[in-house]
Design an enzyme around this catalytic site. Sequence first.
Site, PDB file in Angstrom:
ATOM      1  N   TRP A 279      82.657  65.538  51.484  1.00  0.00           N
ATOM      2  CA  TRP A 279      82.582  64.166  51.001  1.00  0.00           C
ATOM      3  C   TRP A 279      83.939  63.775  50.478  1.00  0.00           C
ATOM      4  O   TRP A 279      84.384  64.406  49.545  1.00  0.00           O
ATOM      5  CB  TRP A 279      81.535  64.026  49.888  1.00  0.00           C
ATOM      6  CG  TRP A 279      81.271  62.588  49.571  1.00  0.00           C
ATOM      7  CD1 TRP A 279      81.661  61.899  48.464  1.00  0.00           C
ATOM      8  CD2 TRP A 279      80.556  61.656  50.396  1.00  0.00           C
ATOM      9  NE1 TRP A 279      81.238  60.597  48.536  1.00  0.00           N
ATOM     10  CE2 TRP A 279      80.564  60.416  49.712  1.00  0.00           C
ATOM     11  CE3 TRP A 279      79.931  61.727  51.645  1.00  0.00           C
ATOM     12  CZ2 TRP A 279      79.960  59.269  50.242  1.00  0.00           C
ATOM     13  CZ3 TRP A 279      79.337  60.599  52.156  1.00  0.00           C
ATOM     14  CH2 TRP A 279      79.357  59.386  51.441  1.00  0.00           C
TER      15      TRP A 279
ATOM     16  N   ASN B 121      73.555  67.830  48.955  1.00  0.00           N
ATOM     17  CA  ASN B 121      74.843  67.389  48.401  1.00  0.00           C
ATOM     18  C   ASN B 121      75.037  68.081  47.056  1.00  0.00           C
ATOM     19  O   ASN B 121      74.161  67.967  46.191  1.00  0.00           O
ATOM     20  CB  ASN B 121      74.824  65.870  48.146  1.00  0.00           C
ATOM     21  CG  ASN B 121      74.654  65.057  49.419  1.00  0.00           C
ATOM     22  OD1 ASN B 121      74.810  65.574  50.525  1.00  0.00           O
ATOM     23  ND2 ASN B 121      74.350  63.777  49.260  1.00  0.00           N
TER      24      ASN B 121
ATOM     25  N   GLU C 190      77.385  67.036  51.487  1.00  0.00           N
ATOM     26  CA  GLU C 190      78.426  66.474  50.616  1.00  0.00           C
ATOM     27  C   GLU C 190      78.887  67.540  49.652  1.00  0.00           C
ATOM     28  O   GLU C 190      78.064  68.204  49.022  1.00  0.00           O
ATOM     29  CB  GLU C 190      77.904  65.287  49.779  1.00  0.00           C
ATOM     30  CG  GLU C 190      77.710  64.012  50.542  1.00  0.00           C
ATOM     31  CD  GLU C 190      77.276  62.844  49.651  1.00  0.00           C
ATOM     32  OE1 GLU C 190      77.625  62.839  48.447  1.00  0.00           O
ATOM     33  OE2 GLU C 190      76.585  61.958  50.158  1.00  0.00           O
TER      34      GLU C 190
ATOM     35  N   ASP D 162      76.758  54.252  45.791  1.00  0.00           N
ATOM     36  CA  ASP D 162      78.167  54.343  45.405  1.00  0.00           C
ATOM     37  C   ASP D 162      79.089  53.847  46.525  1.00  0.00           C
ATOM     38  O   ASP D 162      80.002  54.545  46.957  1.00  0.00           O
ATOM     39  CB  ASP D 162      78.455  55.824  45.068  1.00  0.00           C
ATOM     40  CG  ASP D 162      79.882  56.074  44.618  1.00  0.00           C
ATOM     41  OD1 ASP D 162      80.472  55.184  43.987  1.00  0.00           O
ATOM     42  OD2 ASP D 162      80.401  57.168  44.923  1.00  0.00           O
TER      43      ASP D 162
ATOM     44  N   LYS E 254      87.370  60.681  46.917  1.00  0.00           N
ATOM     45  CA  LYS E 254      87.081  62.037  47.403  1.00  0.00           C
ATOM     46  C   LYS E 254      87.517  62.249  48.845  1.00  0.00           C
ATOM     47  O   LYS E 254      87.214  63.279  49.448  1.00  0.00           O
ATOM     48  CB  LYS E 254      85.591  62.345  47.241  1.00  0.00           C
ATOM     49  CG  LYS E 254      85.143  62.355  45.773  1.00  0.00           C
ATOM     50  CD  LYS E 254      83.774  62.941  45.570  1.00  0.00           C
ATOM     51  CE  LYS E 254      83.335  62.832  44.124  1.00  0.00           C
ATOM     52  NZ  LYS E 254      83.039  61.456  43.681  1.00  0.00           N
TER      53      LYS E 254
ATOM     54  N   TYR F 117      77.801  69.121  43.752  1.00  0.00           N
ATOM     55  CA  TYR F 117      79.069  68.801  43.086  1.00  0.00           C
ATOM     56  C   TYR F 117      79.375  69.769  41.940  1.00  0.00           C
ATOM     57  O   TYR F 117      79.908  69.368  40.920  1.00  0.00           O
ATOM     58  CB  TYR F 117      79.027  67.337  42.608  1.00  0.00           C
ATOM     59  CG  TYR F 117      79.144  66.382  43.786  1.00  0.00           C
ATOM     60  CD1 TYR F 117      80.384  66.045  44.292  1.00  0.00           C
ATOM     61  CD2 TYR F 117      78.010  65.867  44.407  1.00  0.00           C
ATOM     62  CE1 TYR F 117      80.507  65.198  45.386  1.00  0.00           C
ATOM     63  CE2 TYR F 117      78.122  65.017  45.507  1.00  0.00           C
ATOM     64  CZ  TYR F 117      79.374  64.688  45.992  1.00  0.00           C
ATOM     65  OH  TYR F 117      79.498  63.849  47.085  1.00  0.00           O
TER      66      TYR F 117
ATOM     67  N   ASN G 231      69.165  59.269  51.777  1.00  0.00           N
ATOM     68  CA  ASN G 231      70.197  60.013  51.054  1.00  0.00           C
ATOM     69  C   ASN G 231      69.860  60.052  49.570  1.00  0.00           C
ATOM     70  O   ASN G 231      69.715  58.995  48.928  1.00  0.00           O
ATOM     71  CB  ASN G 231      71.561  59.358  51.221  1.00  0.00           C
ATOM     72  CG  ASN G 231      72.655  60.130  50.473  1.00  0.00           C
ATOM     73  OD1 ASN G 231      73.043  61.223  50.882  1.00  0.00           O
ATOM     74  ND2 ASN G 231      73.131  59.574  49.358  1.00  0.00           N
ATOM     75  N   GLU G 232      69.742  61.271  49.058  1.00  0.00           N
ATOM     76  CA  GLU G 232      69.581  61.521  47.621  1.00  0.00           C
ATOM     77  C   GLU G 232      68.483  60.700  46.950  1.00  0.00           C
ATOM     78  O   GLU G 232      68.709  60.122  45.880  1.00  0.00           O
ATOM     79  CB  GLU G 232      70.920  61.324  46.899  1.00  0.00           C
ATOM     80  CG  GLU G 232      71.985  62.317  47.326  1.00  0.00           C
ATOM     81  CD  GLU G 232      73.160  62.386  46.359  1.00  0.00           C
ATOM     82  OE1 GLU G 232      73.333  61.462  45.549  1.00  0.00           O
ATOM     83  OE2 GLU G 232      73.897  63.388  46.411  1.00  0.00           O
TER      84      GLU G 232
ATOM     85  N   TYR H 260      80.938  67.057  39.136  1.00  0.00           N
ATOM     86  CA  TYR H 260      80.075  66.416  38.129  1.00  0.00           C
ATOM     87  C   TYR H 260      79.472  67.456  37.189  1.00  0.00           C
ATOM     88  O   TYR H 260      79.097  67.160  36.065  1.00  0.00           O
ATOM     89  CB  TYR H 260      78.945  65.623  38.794  1.00  0.00           C
ATOM     90  CG  TYR H 260      79.439  64.431  39.584  1.00  0.00           C
ATOM     91  CD1 TYR H 260      80.174  63.424  38.969  1.00  0.00           C
ATOM     92  CD2 TYR H 260      79.184  64.321  40.948  1.00  0.00           C
ATOM     93  CE1 TYR H 260      80.641  62.348  39.687  1.00  0.00           C
ATOM     94  CE2 TYR H 260      79.652  63.239  41.679  1.00  0.00           C
ATOM     95  CZ  TYR H 260      80.384  62.253  41.041  1.00  0.00           C
ATOM     96  OH  TYR H 260      80.842  61.183  41.761  1.00  0.00           O
TER      97      TYR H 260
END
Length: 596
Positions: A551, A469, A506, A163, A570, A471, A415-416, A475
């Site tokens: 984040w 991370n 994040e 992203d 963000k 959300y 990452n992720e 999300y």
Amino acid sequence: MLRPQTSPTRELVNLDGSWRFAVDWDRRGLADGWQSAPLEGRLEAPVPGSVNDLFHDERIRDHVGYYWYQREVRVPRGWDGERILIRLESATHEGTVFVDDRKVAEHRGGYLPFEADITEHVAAGETFRLSIAVNNELTNASIPPGEIVEHEDGRRTQEYKHDFFNYAGLHRSVWLYSRPAAHVEDITVVTDRDGSSGTVDYRVETSGGSGDAEVSVRVLDEAGKEVAQGSDASGTLSIPDVTLWQPGAGYLYRLVVELRSDGQLADSYSQSFGVRTVEVRGKQVLINGEPFYFTGFGMHEDHETLGKGHSDAHMIQDFQLLEWINANSLRTSHYPYSEDIMDYCDRHGIVVIDETAAVGLNWAIAGGIMGGEEGGTFEPGHVDDSTAASHRREIEELIARDKNRPAVVLWSIANEPDTAVDAARDYFEPLVRLTRELDPSRPVGFVNVMFAPAGRCTVSDLFDVLMINRYYGWYVQPGDLVSAEQSLEKELRGWDEYGKPVIMTEYGADTVAGLHSIYGQPFTEDYQVSFLDMYHRVFDRVECMIGEHVWNFADFQTKYGYARVDGNKKGAFTRDRRPKAAARALKRRWADKLGR
Ligand code: BDP
């Protein structure tokens, strides 16, 4: 890998500026030997800088393939008899370097430095034509991975899972430097404490010398006073009454390494280092024996016009804002940052989680948040052996570049990635082993995605520090901070059972600067503040939580998508670094948290 520097035996010429520039529309440049003549056309591009936001021709912005850079370089006339090297701090994502007609280097991986010895192809006092073909393509063999789509009408477009906008070009400085034939090739420094003394384990590698070359080392403090010395290529030195490198108070010693041949000084290199320890104990990360709580951000190298190009002015502004907001640390999300940024962190005591560019190794998210095809992550053509080979190289090169940096306290090797599946374990186990072998002195981590929660992640037990991370409230359960608070706490209590330290790397909500509401309405500045407050309440209730990285530091550019309006919003700051309401709330929160 040593960063070039001037020393009594080395010289350095900076090659930044406006270079000739051309786009290789038909992918003919390499085959047709564009390096052999001045580039056609009248375009110029800045080094450092991304190419994407500069030109009115949108096709340049969207081009998938090679961009060419070129300039004349004069070798200083005093360099006769020296080895002459060219060094690129990065070429995103692949650089092929030519000196006149000859290829001298080729490097993959867009965020790490490389160099070539060009002595045989140039002469002191003379000029040569330096050409660099920079390829911005991402494939399943690159880190980060991506896919090039060939359309029926002949167009090629780039897809990728991460992203942030696929900025490309020469983002960092290019140097010409001289080095003696017999030289210091590499230095490794690992520090410890012994009461009020600092211990310094050092190892020097030399190259190009005859058998009788001798290495000696001296440690100088910040005032330039000699505080220790040694006369071997490796050993342990002791610094009495050491000044520690501390979070918020960087203190750098210099290890001056001298190589002598027949009693004459052959080479001299000054390696800065800080004396500090890092250790994971139970659910804590200790720096110099003290529990450390991370406050700060996942960042991006991202600015208007420059894209991912480095600029000292922007760097200093960002660090001033970090200081203002009481951030003591940052994560180099999602790729290694410029060496200038890393040097700054070393000098100023900013704690760094140093991340590879292994982002977007996740085909499971693709169908979700970012849009895109589905399918398994760890399968041929997606994340496979060729991806793993590049990922290994990324880790090796990152540690080679940053191993002596006191600011770096934790490696983040991805990452992720998709770690909800068993195949992730086969993929990551050897990478964790490699990281530990290359650097036994620092903890190793990776950043976990919300689809692999506590109990379901197949790799977390392999790592020393857990980074996650989340959300909830964005999300998941958007606009419902009550449910989000319950979900977040439930999950964090699950992670607490791992008995390891956990950093929230994040958490954030897209926020349009200037948009307000008395209601809990997503996208408003008010919602961003309430969202962050909610996370902070929960962190304070769960023992394993040892850090919070919001984040993001600032709004940043992304690829196009229905979930992005002129990029990701963000940021606590806007893209031009103006504070949103959240910035002041964070400043207060972190002052309290750090007892300031
Ligand atoms: C996470 C990614 C980060 C994204 C962020 C977001 O790690 O790169 O920008 O979500 O969606 O999945 O804002």
